[in-house]
Enzyme design. Structure first.
Site, PDB file in Angstrom:
ATOM      1  N   THR A  25      19.214   4.241  -1.108  1.00  0.00           N
ATOM      2  CA  THR A  25      19.804   3.062  -0.446  1.00  0.00           C
ATOM      3  C   THR A  25      19.028   1.819  -0.874  1.00  0.00           C
ATOM      4  OG1 THR A  25      20.403   4.427   1.415  1.00  0.00           O
ATOM      5  CG2 THR A  25      20.406   2.048   1.789  1.00  0.00           C
ATOM      6  N   GLU A  36      24.759   7.649  -1.152  1.00  0.00           N
ATOM      7  CA  GLU A  36      24.947   8.928  -0.479  1.00  0.00           C
ATOM      8  C   GLU A  36      25.180   8.693   1.014  1.00  0.00           C
ATOM      9  OE1 GLU A  36      25.433  11.970  -1.724  1.00  0.00           O
ATOM     10  OE2 GLU A  36      25.880  12.145   0.401  1.00  0.00           O
ATOM     11  N   LEU A  42      25.244  11.417   3.374  1.00  0.00           N
ATOM     12  CA  LEU A  42      24.923  12.630   4.154  1.00  0.00           C
ATOM     13  C   LEU A  42      24.114  12.286   5.398  1.00  0.00           C
ATOM     14  CD1 LEU A  42      21.669  13.539   3.825  1.00  0.00           C
ATOM     15  CD2 LEU A  42      22.453  14.000   1.514  1.00  0.00           C
ATOM     16  N   ARG A  43      24.299  13.114   6.432  1.00  0.00           N
ATOM     17  CA  ARG A  43      23.489  12.991   7.641  1.00  0.00           C
ATOM     18  C   ARG A  43      22.464  14.108   7.648  1.00  0.00           C
ATOM     19  NH1 ARG A  43      28.317  14.027  11.472  1.00  0.00           N
ATOM     20  NH2 ARG A  43      28.665  15.327   9.658  1.00  0.00           N
ATOM     21  N   LYS A  64      27.052   0.799   1.070  1.00  0.00           N
ATOM     22  CA  LYS A  64      26.063   1.647   1.764  1.00  0.00           C
ATOM     23  C   LYS A  64      25.372   0.887   2.910  1.00  0.00           C
ATOM     24  CE  LYS A  64      23.178   4.806   2.750  1.00  0.00           C
ATOM     25  NZ  LYS A  64      23.296   6.195   3.054  1.00  0.00           N
ATOM     26  N   LEU A  90      30.138   7.042  19.014  1.00  0.00           N
ATOM     27  CA  LEU A  90      30.217   6.288  20.267  1.00  0.00           C
ATOM     28  C   LEU A  90      29.497   7.065  21.361  1.00  0.00           C
ATOM     29  CD1 LEU A  90      33.812   4.748  20.620  1.00  0.00           C
ATOM     30  CD2 LEU A  90      31.654   3.563  20.209  1.00  0.00           C
ATOM     31  N   GLY A 134      23.174   6.808  24.385  1.00  0.00           N
ATOM     32  CA  GLY A 134      21.938   7.596  24.481  1.00  0.00           C
ATOM     33  C   GLY A 134      20.726   6.696  24.543  1.00  0.00           C
ATOM     34  N   CYS A 184      16.909   6.127   8.410  1.00  0.00           N
ATOM     35  CA  CYS A 184      17.955   5.309   7.769  1.00  0.00           C
ATOM     36  C   CYS A 184      18.386   4.090   8.580  1.00  0.00           C
ATOM     37  CB  CYS A 184      19.161   6.178   7.466  1.00  0.00           C
ATOM     38  SG  CYS A 184      18.736   7.567   6.405  1.00  0.00           S
TER      39      CYS A 184
HETATM   40  C1  UGA Z   1      22.751   8.197   8.736  1.00  0.00           C
HETATM   41  C2  UGA Z   1      24.258   8.097   8.411  1.00  0.00           C
HETATM   42  O1  UGA Z   1      25.028   8.700   9.464  1.00  0.00           O
HETATM   43  C3  UGA Z   1      24.580   8.779   7.080  1.00  0.00           C
HETATM   44  O2  UGA Z   1      25.950   8.597   6.750  1.00  0.00           O
HETATM   45  C4  UGA Z   1      23.696   8.160   5.985  1.00  0.00           C
HETATM   46  O3  UGA Z   1      23.905   8.805   4.726  1.00  0.00           O
HETATM   47  C5  UGA Z   1      22.236   8.321   6.370  1.00  0.00           C
HETATM   48  O4  UGA Z   1      22.004   7.658   7.640  1.00  0.00           O
HETATM   49  C6  UGA Z   1      21.390   7.695   5.289  1.00  0.00           C
HETATM   50  O5  UGA Z   1      21.502   6.492   5.066  1.00  0.00           O
HETATM   51  O6  UGA Z   1      20.707   8.419   4.541  1.00  0.00           O
HETATM   52  P1  UGA Z   1      21.151  10.127   9.725  1.00  0.00           P
HETATM   53  O7  UGA Z   1      20.168   9.020   9.915  1.00  0.00           O
HETATM   54  O8  UGA Z   1      20.720  11.366   9.038  1.00  0.00           O
HETATM   55  O9  UGA Z   1      22.449   9.587   8.904  1.00  0.00           O
HETATM   56  O10 UGA Z   1      21.682  10.601  11.160  1.00  0.00           O
HETATM   57  P2  UGA Z   1      22.870  10.165  12.152  1.00  0.00           P
HETATM   58  O11 UGA Z   1      23.612  11.371  12.520  1.00  0.00           O
HETATM   59  O12 UGA Z   1      23.642   9.030  11.618  1.00  0.00           O
HETATM   60  O13 UGA Z   1      22.038   9.680  13.446  1.00  0.00           O
HETATM   61  C7  UGA Z   1      21.208   8.521  13.417  1.00  0.00           C
HETATM   62  C8  UGA Z   1      20.707   8.191  14.800  1.00  0.00           C
HETATM   63  O14 UGA Z   1      21.770   7.706  15.611  1.00  0.00           O
HETATM   64  C9  UGA Z   1      20.114   9.382  15.558  1.00  0.00           C
HETATM   65  O15 UGA Z   1      18.957   8.938  16.229  1.00  0.00           O
HETATM   66  C10 UGA Z   1      21.194   9.764  16.538  1.00  0.00           C
HETATM   67  O16 UGA Z   1      20.665  10.353  17.699  1.00  0.00           O
HETATM   68  C11 UGA Z   1      21.808   8.410  16.847  1.00  0.00           C
HETATM   69  N1  UGA Z   1      23.223   8.464  17.291  1.00  0.00           N
HETATM   70  C12 UGA Z   1      24.186   8.915  16.459  1.00  0.00           C
HETATM   71  C13 UGA Z   1      23.555   8.020  18.562  1.00  0.00           C
HETATM   72  O17 UGA Z   1      22.687   7.587  19.356  1.00  0.00           O
HETATM   73  N2  UGA Z   1      24.871   8.052  18.954  1.00  0.00           N
HETATM   74  C14 UGA Z   1      25.853   8.478  18.141  1.00  0.00           C
HETATM   75  O18 UGA Z   1      27.038   8.466  18.565  1.00  0.00           O
HETATM   76  C15 UGA Z   1      25.505   8.939  16.861  1.00  0.00           C
END
Ligand code: UGA
Length: 452
Positions: free
Chosen positions: A134, A164, A166-167, A217, A263, A266, A273
């Site tokens: 990124t 990318e 991915l999560r 991105k 949505l 929390g 990221c």
């Molecule tokens: C995020 C993006 O979702 C990916 O698409 C991206 O590729 C990645 O960053 C990156 O740039 O490499 P990631 O950080 O692995 O992925 O995890 P997420 O599932 O997005 O969660 C991020 C944070 O948001 C976590 O702390 C999660 O608990 C929080 N979250 C997520 C919420 O509080 N509420 C939600 O509805 C979703």
């Protein structure tokens, strides 16, 4: 796409950097039939990977690495020169950490670009250098300048952006089943070759110019963070109004233009990221003279969410000093051992600073959590039920499934006081109530057992 759907002829691909993105991307490219060499300058890491030892926990990754290594499609090396010589396409997947001021540290990208330049010779033929990390918009142009400046005259290269999405925790699934694949290239030759790389992936390809791909991105991650902060801000209103944020999210999320994804109210977003990328995008926009004040508010809401939660815990327990507090969750989200920018870690630190006796449990992040919490007087338990013994409050800080399905009657019996703070809204409130808990959550009414 389904596993085992192979290419007729795989391509030779090099991935520089075996962090989250590099390792999982390289493995998935091998899985679909490409021949992949993953390069890292950390000899110990390469040695461990060759022995099948994983540097991270990620579902399905280990099995996939082992099977692709034994099929001869995946290898690990420290030798960047050979990888550049042998591979048509070289992906850069090195870290882009934040500087103090929020700007992005591009020194690893620059360093690798120079190494690639050193390794390139005109007799090799055409090469594509792809940025997977990124990065701020216009990094690709700079990578091209660096390579042209430091390489032999006459090398034939293009630089492409292929961000990318991915999560962590579902990286393998996301890589093999992407919503879209973004390819930013300013040359048709590069675009055509990149499309061959992704031929086995059954996903739409977004063909754009280099700068637009880089912006997609940063803009995507910032928008997702904005969605989370939006629902968290709504959760604060719900608490005051006696409404239920889960119902509000359901109601607005059924509108396709909004969608229910991301949505979940929390404790706020964390990880390696969103916090970094929101800051990075704010910084880039400012540098370009088009400031994104909106994203500053996204950050403010994110920080306030934890503060509000702490305030509610203090209000309930009055003084935190010498209170025994159990915390379920240390990782920044479920299905990972990653604790970078974890809100759970921040919460634990704050509780310790206020003199609470904290006992924490995480199914995968015990080791990484212990390192992140070094210097803090916190006990890390290896059993989620032992963790709550004699506790005066239980806080759920990470959205692991096993917390949602815990035996709450057993938990209640082990605790000193029946107080549960669910920072991720994953416990079924009625179940908590039936187990005898006073149940506090985000953006919803507190449930209290009726006294008779
Ligand atoms: C995020 C993006 O979702 C990916 O698409 C991206 O590729 C990645 O960053 C990156 O740039 O490499 P990631 O950080 O692995 O992925 O995890 P997420 O599932 O997005 O969660 C991020 C944070 O948001 C976590 O702390 C999660 O608990 C929080 N979250 C997520 C919420 O509080 N509420 C939600 O509805 C979703």
């Amino acid at each position: 796409m389904s596993r085992g759907q192979f290419l007729i002829r795989g391509m030779n691909l090099a991935i520089i950097g075996t962090g989250y993105v590099g390792l999982t991307t390289g493995t998935c490219f091998a899985e679909v039939g490409h021949k992949v060499v993953c390069v890292d300058n950390n000899e110990d890491k390469v040695k461990s990977l060759r022995q099948g030892k994983m540097p991270i926990y990620e579902p399905d990754l280990e099995d996939m690495i082992v099977s692709n290594v034994s099929a001869g499609r995946l290898e690990f090396t420290t030798n960047l020169k050979d990888a550049v010589r042998d591979c048509e396409i070289i992906f850069i997947a090195v870290p882009t950490p934040p500087h103090e001021d929020g700007s992005v540290d591009l020194s690893y990208i620059e360093g690798v670009s120079r190494e690639i330049a050193d390794a390139l010779t005109p007799d090799m033929g055409y090469r594509i250098v792809v940025d997977k990390s990124t990065v701020p918009v216009s990094t690709g142009v700079k990578v091209l300048q660096v390579i042209e400046r430091y390489s032999h005259k006459g090398v034939d290269i293009d630089v492409v952006s292929n961000p990318e999405f991915l999560r962590e925790g579902s990286a393998v699934y996301d890589l093999l089943n992407p919503d879209r694949i973004v390819i930013g290239a300013d040359s048709q030759r590069a675009m055509d070759m990149m499309k061959r790389v992704y031929q086995p992936f059954n996903a739409p390809i977004v063909e754009v110019d280099l700068a637009s791909a880089e912006l997609i991105k940063h803009a995507a991650n910032s928008f997702l963070a904005l969605k989370i902060s939006y629902i968290n801000a709504v959760s604060a209103v719900c608490e005051k109004a006696g409404a239920d944020v889960e119902l509000v999210a359901m109601g607005i999320g059924m509108d396709k233009r909004i969608s229910r994804h991301f949505l979940n109210a929390g404790l706020g977003y964390g990880g390696s990221c969103f916090p970094k990328d929101v800051k990075g995008f704010i910084n880039v926009a400012e540098q370009l003279g088009a400031p994104m004040e909106l994203l500053k508010e996204v950050e403010r809401v994110n920080t306030a969410q934890l503060e509000r939660f702490l305030g509610r815990i203090r209000k309930k327990l009055w003084v935190l000093r010498n209170k025994k507090i159990a915390v379920w969750g240390i990782a920044f989200k479920q299905n990972t051992d990653d604790v970078r920018e974890s809100v759970a870690v921040k919460l634990i630190k704050r509780l310790c600073e206020e003199g609470a006796e904290v006992c924490a449990y995480d199914p995968k992040a015990a080791e990484t959590g212990a390192a992140a919490l070094a210097g803090y007087d916190v006990t890390i338990c290896d059993d989620m039920y032992e963790c709550v013994r004699d506790a005066e409050v239980l806080i759920v800080a990470t959205e692991w499934k096993q917390f949602a399905t815990a035996n709450l009657v057993k938990v209640r019996e082990l605790m000193r006081l029946p107080i549960l703070f669910d920072g991720r809204n994953i416990i079924h409130g009625e179940n908590a109530l039936h187990a005898g808990f006073e149940y506090h959550s985000i953006g919803r009414k507190t449930l209290r057992p009726t006294e008779d």
